[in-house]
Design an enzyme around this catalytic site. Sequence first.
Site, short mmCIF file in Angstrom:
data_model
loop_
_atom_site.label_atom_id
_atom_site.label_comp_id
_atom_site.label_asym_id
_atom_site.label_seq_id
_atom_site.Cartn_x
_atom_site.Cartn_y
_atom_site.Cartn_z
N ASP A 12 -12.66 -2.15 22.27
CA ASP A 12 -11.75 -2.12 23.38
C ASP A 12 -12.20 -1.30 24.46
OD1 ASP A 12 -9.14 -2.54 24.58
OD2 ASP A 12 -8.79 -0.36 24.19
N MET B 82 -8.43 1.94 0.54
CA MET B 82 -7.59 1.15 1.74
C MET B 82 -7.62 1.93 2.95
SD MET B 82 -7.56 -1.81 0.53
CE MET B 82 -6.88 -2.67 2.23
N GLU B 83 -7.34 3.20 2.87
CA GLU B 83 -7.36 4.08 4.00
C GLU B 83 -8.50 4.20 4.75
OE1 GLU B 83 -3.52 4.49 1.82
OE2 GLU B 83 -5.73 4.46 1.22
N CYS C 285 0.91 -1.11 0.07
CA CYS C 285 0.12 0.10 0.26
C CYS C 285 0.78 1.15 -0.10
CB CYS C 285 -1.14 -0.17 1.23
SG CYS C 285 -2.45 0.99 1.31
N HIS C 286 0.75 2.23 -0.87
CA HIS C 286 1.56 3.41 -1.17
C HIS C 286 1.17 4.20 0.10
CE1 HIS C 286 1.61 1.93 -5.41
NE2 HIS C 286 2.68 2.38 -5.32
#
Length: 158
Positions: A129, A114-115, A77-78
């Site tokens: 969490d 993807m981000e 991934c860039h």
Amino acid sequence: MSQGFNHFDENGNAVMVDVSGKSVTYRTAIATGEIHVGEAIMAAVKEGSVKKGDVLGVARVAGIMGVKRTSELIPMCHPLPIQKCSVDYELDEANGIIRAFCTVKTEGKTGVEMEALTGVQVTLLTIYDMCKAIDKHMVMSNVHLVEKTGGKSGDFRF
């Protein structure tokens, strides 16, 4: 490997895609996902009474941090100059669903899908969490790209 895939070299080795010859374009991506929670968690999140703090505020910051670190997590991934990132929510109290939306924008040679997807996942993981001490019966689901604009492949809408 000549099926149009450019993530492999002539020997079949995984490589980072060469974007050096591509034009810079304005690109956006929006991803979404949800976490299903029980009544106690939904009430605590809404009231701001979770012992670890402001769940949605902290998860928003975590999601944005995830967006900025995507290239460190996803091989090939860039790294991208993120010019805008936001995380927003919809609370569906009746069904016990917290839905997160991550919007990412840049001007570059490759997209920000993807981000946006990473941002949503990190947001949901942070909610888990922060709330697991109340109840561990939470399910993250329906993570997907909602839309993307820009680039050679054009626009996409789910």
